[in-house]
Design a protein around this motif. Structure first.
Motif, PDB file in Angstrom:
ATOM      1  N   GLU A 136      18.123 -17.728  11.935  1.00  0.00           N
ATOM      2  CA  GLU A 136      16.964 -17.025  11.186  1.00  0.00           C
ATOM      3  C   GLU A 136      16.379 -16.112  12.516  1.00  0.00           C
ATOM      4  OE1 GLU A 136      12.662 -18.736  10.077  1.00  0.00           O
ATOM      5  OE2 GLU A 136      14.113 -19.385   8.687  1.00  0.00           O
ATOM      6  N   ASN A 137      15.911 -16.745  13.710  1.00  0.00           N
ATOM      7  CA  ASN A 137      15.228 -15.938  14.700  1.00  0.00           C
ATOM      8  C   ASN A 137      16.233 -14.719  15.237  1.00  0.00           C
ATOM      9  OD1 ASN A 137      13.271 -17.644  14.608  1.00  0.00           O
ATOM     10  ND2 ASN A 137      13.713 -18.643  16.209  1.00  0.00           N
ATOM     11  N   LEU A 138      17.482 -14.693  15.191  1.00  0.00           N
ATOM     12  CA  LEU A 138      18.257 -13.650  15.472  1.00  0.00           C
ATOM     13  C   LEU A 138      18.259 -12.337  14.466  1.00  0.00           C
ATOM     14  CD1 LEU A 138      20.272 -12.274  17.558  1.00  0.00           C
ATOM     15  CD2 LEU A 138      22.269 -13.467  16.035  1.00  0.00           C
ATOM     16  N   HIS A 139      18.112 -12.878  13.252  1.00  0.00           N
ATOM     17  CA  HIS A 139      18.070 -12.000  12.026  1.00  0.00           C
ATOM     18  C   HIS A 139      16.593 -11.140  11.995  1.00  0.00           C
ATOM     19  CE1 HIS A 139      17.254 -10.704   7.951  1.00  0.00           C
ATOM     20  NE2 HIS A 139      18.602 -10.134   8.030  1.00  0.00           N
ATOM     21  N   LEU A 140      15.612 -12.028  12.434  1.00  0.00           N
ATOM     22  CA  LEU A 140      14.231 -11.589  12.307  1.00  0.00           C
ATOM     23  C   LEU A 140      13.963 -10.500  13.712  1.00  0.00           C
ATOM     24  CD1 LEU A 140      11.318 -11.410  11.583  1.00  0.00           C
ATOM     25  CD2 LEU A 140      10.926 -13.414  12.795  1.00  0.00           C
TER      26      LEU A 140
ATOM     27  N   GLN B 229      16.326  -8.612  14.816  1.00  0.00           N
ATOM     28  CA  GLN B 229      17.126  -7.299  14.679  1.00  0.00           C
ATOM     29  C   GLN B 229      16.126  -6.631  13.644  1.00  0.00           C
ATOM     30  OE1 GLN B 229      20.189  -7.141  11.972  1.00  0.00           O
ATOM     31  NE2 GLN B 229      21.361  -5.594  13.263  1.00  0.00           N
ATOM     32  N   GLN B 230      15.398  -7.256  12.886  1.00  0.00           N
ATOM     33  CA  GLN B 230      14.615  -6.540  11.934  1.00  0.00           C
ATOM     34  C   GLN B 230      13.266  -5.913  12.687  1.00  0.00           C
ATOM     35  OE1 GLN B 230      15.089  -5.696   8.557  1.00  0.00           O
ATOM     36  NE2 GLN B 230      17.058  -6.434   9.490  1.00  0.00           N
ATOM     37  N   LEU B 231      12.887  -6.717  13.618  1.00  0.00           N
ATOM     38  CA  LEU B 231      11.622  -6.388  14.338  1.00  0.00           C
ATOM     39  C   LEU B 231      12.087  -4.985  15.251  1.00  0.00           C
ATOM     40  CD1 LEU B 231      10.540  -9.841  15.811  1.00  0.00           C
ATOM     41  CD2 LEU B 231       9.013  -8.376  13.992  1.00  0.00           C
ATOM     42  N   ASN B 232      13.345  -4.932  15.569  1.00  0.00           N
ATOM     43  CA  ASN B 232      13.851  -3.739  16.298  1.00  0.00           C
ATOM     44  C   ASN B 232      13.947  -2.455  15.513  1.00  0.00           C
ATOM     45  OD1 ASN B 232      14.763  -2.772  18.799  1.00  0.00           O
ATOM     46  ND2 ASN B 232      16.685  -3.764  18.609  1.00  0.00           N
ATOM     47  N   GLU B 233      13.945  -2.727  14.154  1.00  0.00           N
ATOM     48  CA  GLU B 233      14.113  -1.650  13.524  1.00  0.00           C
ATOM     49  C   GLU B 233      12.721  -1.136  12.647  1.00  0.00           C
ATOM     50  OE1 GLU B 233      16.769  -0.289  12.597  1.00  0.00           O
ATOM     51  OE2 GLU B 233      18.271  -1.348  13.617  1.00  0.00           O
ATOM     52  N   HIS B 234      11.522  -1.988  12.342  1.00  0.00           N
ATOM     53  CA  HIS B 234      10.444  -1.636  11.647  1.00  0.00           C
ATOM     54  C   HIS B 234       9.184  -1.938  12.580  1.00  0.00           C
ATOM     55  CE1 HIS B 234      13.304  -1.482   8.308  1.00  0.00           C
ATOM     56  NE2 HIS B 234      13.664  -2.605   8.585  1.00  0.00           N
ATOM     57  N   GLU B 235       8.435  -0.893  12.380  1.00  0.00           N
ATOM     58  CA  GLU B 235       6.956  -0.721  12.912  1.00  0.00           C
ATOM     59  C   GLU B 235       6.125  -1.678  12.124  1.00  0.00           C
ATOM     60  OE1 GLU B 235       5.345   2.956  13.434  1.00  0.00           O
ATOM     61  OE2 GLU B 235       6.832   3.650  14.858  1.00  0.00           O
ATOM     62  N   ILE B 236       6.208  -1.841  10.878  1.00  0.00           N
ATOM     63  CA  ILE B 236       5.474  -2.765   9.960  1.00  0.00           C
ATOM     64  C   ILE B 236       6.522  -3.648   9.220  1.00  0.00           C
ATOM     65  CG2 ILE B 236       3.850  -2.812   7.956  1.00  0.00           C
ATOM     66  CD1 ILE B 236       2.845  -1.049  10.309  1.00  0.00           C
ATOM     67  N   MET B 237       6.345  -4.968   9.197  1.00  0.00           N
ATOM     68  CA  MET B 237       7.049  -5.927   8.860  1.00  0.00           C
ATOM     69  C   MET B 237       6.669  -6.614   7.735  1.00  0.00           C
ATOM     70  SD  MET B 237      10.168  -6.220  10.175  1.00  0.00           S
ATOM     71  CE  MET B 237      10.592  -8.078   9.837  1.00  0.00           C
ATOM     72  N   ASN B 238       7.281  -6.809   6.603  1.00  0.00           N
ATOM     73  CA  ASN B 238       7.083  -7.844   5.825  1.00  0.00           C
ATOM     74  C   ASN B 238       8.382  -8.777   5.758  1.00  0.00           C
ATOM     75  OD1 ASN B 238       4.288  -7.193   4.127  1.00  0.00           O
ATOM     76  ND2 ASN B 238       5.558  -5.177   4.294  1.00  0.00           N
TER      77      ASN B 238
ATOM     78  N   LYS C  78       9.655 -13.393   5.191  1.00  0.00           N
ATOM     79  CA  LYS C  78       9.348 -14.668   5.113  1.00  0.00           C
ATOM     80  C   LYS C  78      10.462 -15.316   5.439  1.00  0.00           C
ATOM     81  CE  LYS C  78       7.353 -17.829   1.662  1.00  0.00           C
ATOM     82  NZ  LYS C  78       6.908 -18.295   0.396  1.00  0.00           N
ATOM     83  N   GLY C  79      10.362 -16.480   6.408  1.00  0.00           N
ATOM     84  CA  GLY C  79      11.354 -17.444   6.723  1.00  0.00           C
ATOM     85  C   GLY C  79      11.076 -18.782   6.432  1.00  0.00           C
ATOM     86  N   GLN C  80      11.930 -19.867   7.143  1.00  0.00           N
ATOM     87  CA  GLN C  80      11.491 -21.266   6.955  1.00  0.00           C
ATOM     88  C   GLN C  80      10.983 -21.769   8.191  1.00  0.00           C
ATOM     89  OE1 GLN C  80      15.253 -23.473   6.467  1.00  0.00           O
ATOM     90  NE2 GLN C  80      14.255 -25.451   6.597  1.00  0.00           N
TER      91      GLN C  80
END
Length: 363
Positions: free
Chosen positions: A147-151, A153-162, A164-166
């Motif tokens: 989960e953290n690895l996927h998140l 990577q997403q943080l690396n792509e986006h300035e504004i994040m939406n 939800k995880g576990q």
């Protein structure tokens, strides 16, 4: 940090060193250096590697009194101010027990301070002390890491994040700041032998750093195959699926000197690991010599012997980076510095030239 922002060109094959910052007694003198001296030597090694033209310097994370580095971005930020070109990476960030938002913000800050030289190698880690320290359940480590690895990577792509995880609170129109100087921070997954992690890295299209610390390198081929297969299935171009090899290593002018210099310190390291695992096994000199034999992965020997091992592994994996941990078991800094110099001046140029020649033939 130097104000000269002219960077060295990218190499066809990258060389680096990494350290875990262990603090152990010298087996020959009985002296244990202070945490202050150990950190000073880590910074000195990075500065030397940069001056000699190596490409990457990595620092590992532990949360124990026998290691000096618990805050990797802080140490790398200090290194960034005395180096100019070398890439700065974690080796590894224990992603199962740290908030990915905090990781990204710290390394984005490092990227700004270092003029765009930050990288992240994220892994599960070989030690478990961070789980109770930060309030995580060890039984959750596989799911936490995924989960953290996927998140991350997403943080690396986006300035504004939406998101939800576990395992963490949701992100709702969250501003992720600062943004790095690079368009994206290079992200690698550290893999010690788990095909699940190799496949996850391939599916995300990020790099994979394989820790080959002993035994035959051929046994790691299934990991490389799983990584590339998962990448292809998920639409990632082969040029984006980069593999790095990390290994314990030491280089000296003669094979005998390399063995004599390193053996007591490798034994020091090995015994500490065995004590922690509860195993009574003792590493003999003949065992050690088998570990460094031509058909085994431990990168110990003369420059020519190391060249042969790296080129052989290149035929197996097609990797683009080799990193060695040379300061293992309390090895004195003078010997570490000598080995770094041999890697930079006698191993790296030959390997790069030969790989460039082979690539030209293939094309």
């Amino acid at each position: 940090m130097s104000t000269d922002t002219k960077r060295r060109p990218e190499q066809v094959f990258e060389f680096g060193i990494y350290t875990l910052g262990d603090i152990v007694s010298d087996p020959l003198t009985g002296v244990t250096i202070s945490p202050k001296q150990r950190l000073d030597e880590v910074v000195a090694a990075a500065k030397l590697a940069d001056e000699l033209g190596l490409d990457v310097f990595g620092v590992g994370e532990h949360h124990r009194l026998d290691f000096v580095v618990s805050s990797v971005p802080v140490v790398l930020a200090a290194i960034s101010q005395v180096t100019s070109n070398i890439k700065l990476t974690s080796a590894t960030t224990v992603l199962s027990t740290i908030d990915p938002v905090r990781v990204f913000e710290d390394f984005a800050t490092l990227d700004l301070l270092s003029d765009g030289r930050a990288e992240i190698i994220a892994g599960r880690g070989a030690f478990t002390e961070s789980f109770p320290l930060f309030g995580y359940e060890l039984d959750d480590h596989h799911r936490l890491f995924a989960e953290n690895l996927h998140l991350l990577q997403q943080l690396n792509e986006h300035e504004i994040m939406n998101w939800k995880g576990q395992y963490r609170s949701p992100l709702i129109d969250a501003e992720i700041a600062p943004r790095p100087l690079q368009s994206r921070i290079p992200l690698w997954a550290g893999v010690g032998g788990t095909s699940e992690t190799a496949e996850k890295a391939g599916s995300l299209g990020i790099g994979m750093a394989m820790a080959i610390l002993g035994g035959s390198p051929e046994r790691f081929q299934p990991l490389a195959d799983s990584y590339r297969r998962a990448g292809a299935v998920n639409g990632h171009h082969s040029s984006d699926l980069k593999i790095a090899i990390t290994s314990h290593g030491y280089i000296a002018r003669t094979s005998a000197q390399a063995l004599d210099d390193l053996y007591p310190y490798y034994l020091n390291y090995f015994n500490a690991i065995m004590i922690q695992s509860g195993s009574p096994y003792q590493l003999s000199r003949s065992d050690f010599e088998q570990f460094v034999a031509p058909d085994n992965a431990l990168a110990v020997g003369t420059p020519d012997q190391i060249i042969e091992k790296i080129l052989y592994q290149y035929e197996l994996f097609g990797h683009t980076r080799f990193m060695a941990q040379m300061d293992i078991g309390g090895l004195p800094y003078a010997k570490v510095a000598s080995a770094i110099e041999l890697l930079a001046t006698e191993v790296a140029p030959v390997v790069r030239e030969e790989i460039a020649r082979r690539n030209k033939i293939k094309s």
